[in-house]
Write a protein that holds these residues in place. Structure first.
Motif, PDB file in Angstrom:
ATOM      1  N   GLN A   1       0.804  -1.221   0.000  1.00 52.60           N
ATOM      2  CA  GLN A   1       0.000   0.000   0.000  1.00 52.60           C
ATOM      3  C   GLN A   1       0.836   1.270   0.000  1.00 52.60           C
ATOM      4  OE1 GLN A   1      -3.068  -0.053   3.060  1.00 52.60           O
ATOM      5  NE2 GLN A   1      -3.224  -2.281   2.932  1.00 52.60           N
ATOM      6  N   ILE A   2       2.106   1.176   0.395  1.00 50.74           N
ATOM      7  CA  ILE A   2       2.933   2.380   0.454  1.00 50.74           C
ATOM      8  C   ILE A   2       3.971   2.427  -0.659  1.00 50.74           C
ATOM      9  CG2 ILE A   2       2.597   2.742   2.915  1.00 50.74           C
ATOM     10  CD1 ILE A   2       5.312   1.477   3.410  1.00 50.74           C
ATOM     11  N   LYS A   3       3.920   1.488  -1.594  1.00 50.09           N
ATOM     12  CA  LYS A   3       4.826   1.554  -2.739  1.00 50.09           C
ATOM     13  C   LYS A   3       4.559   2.827  -3.536  1.00 50.09           C
ATOM     14  CE  LYS A   3       5.519  -3.430  -3.356  1.00 50.09           C
ATOM     15  NZ  LYS A   3       5.275  -4.590  -4.236  1.00 50.09           N
ATOM     16  N   PRO A   4       5.597   3.450  -4.129  1.00 48.82           N
ATOM     17  CA  PRO A   4       6.964   2.948  -4.318  1.00 48.82           C
ATOM     18  C   PRO A   4       7.875   3.122  -3.116  1.00 48.82           C
ATOM     19  CG  PRO A   4       6.778   5.108  -5.293  1.00 48.82           C
ATOM     20  CD  PRO A   4       5.408   4.757  -4.787  1.00 48.82           C
ATOM     21  N   LEU A   5       7.345   3.593  -1.982  1.00 50.12           N
ATOM     22  CA  LEU A   5       8.170   3.723  -0.795  1.00 50.12           C
ATOM     23  C   LEU A   5       8.601   2.335  -0.330  1.00 50.12           C
ATOM     24  CD1 LEU A   5       8.805   6.465   0.490  1.00 50.12           C
ATOM     25  CD2 LEU A   5       7.138   5.933   2.273  1.00 50.12           C
ATOM     26  N   ASN A   6       9.901   2.147  -0.197  1.00 51.39           N
ATOM     27  CA  ASN A   6      10.445   0.859   0.211  1.00 51.39           C
ATOM     28  C   ASN A   6      11.301   1.063   1.456  1.00 51.39           C
ATOM     29  OD1 ASN A   6      11.290  -1.785   0.319  1.00 51.39           O
ATOM     30  ND2 ASN A   6      12.843  -1.561  -1.256  1.00 51.39           N
TER      31      ASN A   6
END
Length: 334
Positions: free
Chosen positions: A195-200
């Motif tokens: 759900q928080i992609k592109p945050l990795n």
């Protein structure tokens, strides 16, 4: 006045608030200069020094900074720090300030100066969150805000983020209560990675994280009347921040209950790096060592950095100790 001197003076001013607390029967409300109102809110009689953001590249600041709203209904916002003369995509650090869940702000000079130096010395973009404080907003309000900022970052079109952030290299960092928040944000984020992609997210940096429990640890007993952070003050902070009726063995306070969060297995599989900082002059040090052991037992990739002496807040308030945090961050990057 130099940044390093201002950091030390600001830290000193806050710890003076606790100087009068030298026995367990002292009134922690008076020591902290707060009044608990009948409606459950606090009157905070003293405000730590504040700093304005510095977006002007011509000013001799360690990093550029500016404020952006996140959720206007909740009055949450973020202060973003960007190194001068950035030419490539940089790692992202999401920072959560300390203050026992009841004090401080992303604008507090104590944390503003640290974050500016963090951005500069590690060549990172830093997003420092202004989350809701207790007891007006008891936990899990701060945890909800800590995850909401991740969704906000991934969706933001602010050029400081879109032009300069490498979204594949994100780290969550916090000090004291902020370390507790960073840890819990990591647990929650691990459950919603898609759900928080592109945050990795690649790791967590926990600086003297604030945890507790109903059974006193040896360091809490040894430093019960420590002028810097007496036990009567930490007990009050938990009483004001935990859900009404909860004790210090609630999962928000004690991460070791029931063998720790099951999502830690996911964090191990993701290969996140975790750093835990502490020192034996801090009454919370045994809690921090308990967290380190929990993560080691779960085979999480964790490193503990513990030092002799010191006090609670030293990694923010003492520039030489801040360097140890910056060094670990750079080692994580490499």
């Amino acid at each position: 006045m130099s940044v390093s001197i201002r950091i030390v003076i600001t830290a000193f001013c806050f710890h003076l608030l606790l100087l009068l607390v030298n026995s367990s029967d002292m009134d922690p409300y008076k020591a902290l200069h707060i009044i608990l109102n009948h409606d459950g809110t606090l009157t905070r009689l003293q405000t730590p020094p504040q700093s304005q953001p510095s977006p002007d590249p011509n000013l001799p600041t360690p990093a550029l900074s500016k404020d952006l709203p996140i959720n206007k209904l909740k009055h949450t916002w973020a202060r973003i720090y960007l190194p001068h003369k950035t030419h490539s995509k940089l790692p992202l650090i999401v920072f959560y300030h300390g203050g026992g869940f009841i004090f401080y702000s992303a604008a507090s000079t104590y944390f503003h100066d640290f974050c500016a130096n963090l951005a500069n010395q590690t060549q990172s973009v830093v997003v420092s969150l202004e989350y809701r404080l207790a007891p007006e907003h008891r936990l899990p309000a701060a945890y909800e805000d800590s995850v909401e900022v991740l969704h906000w970052i991934k969706s933001s079109n602010d050029p400081w983020l879109t032009r300069h952030v490498d979204y594949s290299r994100c780290y969550l960092m916090g000090e004291s209560a902020g370390g507790n928040i960073a840890y819990t944000a990591g647990l929650r984020a691990a459950a919603i990675v898609d759900q928080i992609k592109p945050l990795n997210i690649k790791g967590l940096i926990l600086i003297q994280p604030f945890f507790g429990g109903t059974k006193r640890t040896p360091s809490e007993i040894r430093l019960e009347k420590d002028w810097n952070l007496p036990l009567v003050v930490t007990d009050l902070m938990w009483n004001l921040s935990l859900p009404v009726g909860a004790n210090r063995d609630h999962e928000y306070s004690n991460p070791t209950v029931n063998g720790g969060a099951k999502v830690l297995d996911q964090i191990r599989l993701f290969g996140w790096k975790v750093g835990v900082f502490g020192c034996d002059g801090d009454q919370l040090v045994d809690r921090q060592r308990e967290l380190l052991k929990l993560l080691e037992d779960k085979s999480v990739n964790v490193v503990g950095q513990f030092y002799t002496g010191g006090r609670h807040g030293i990694f923010i308030g003492d520039p030489s100790m801040s360097q140890k945090v910056f060094h670990l961050v750079k080692s994580f990057y490499s």
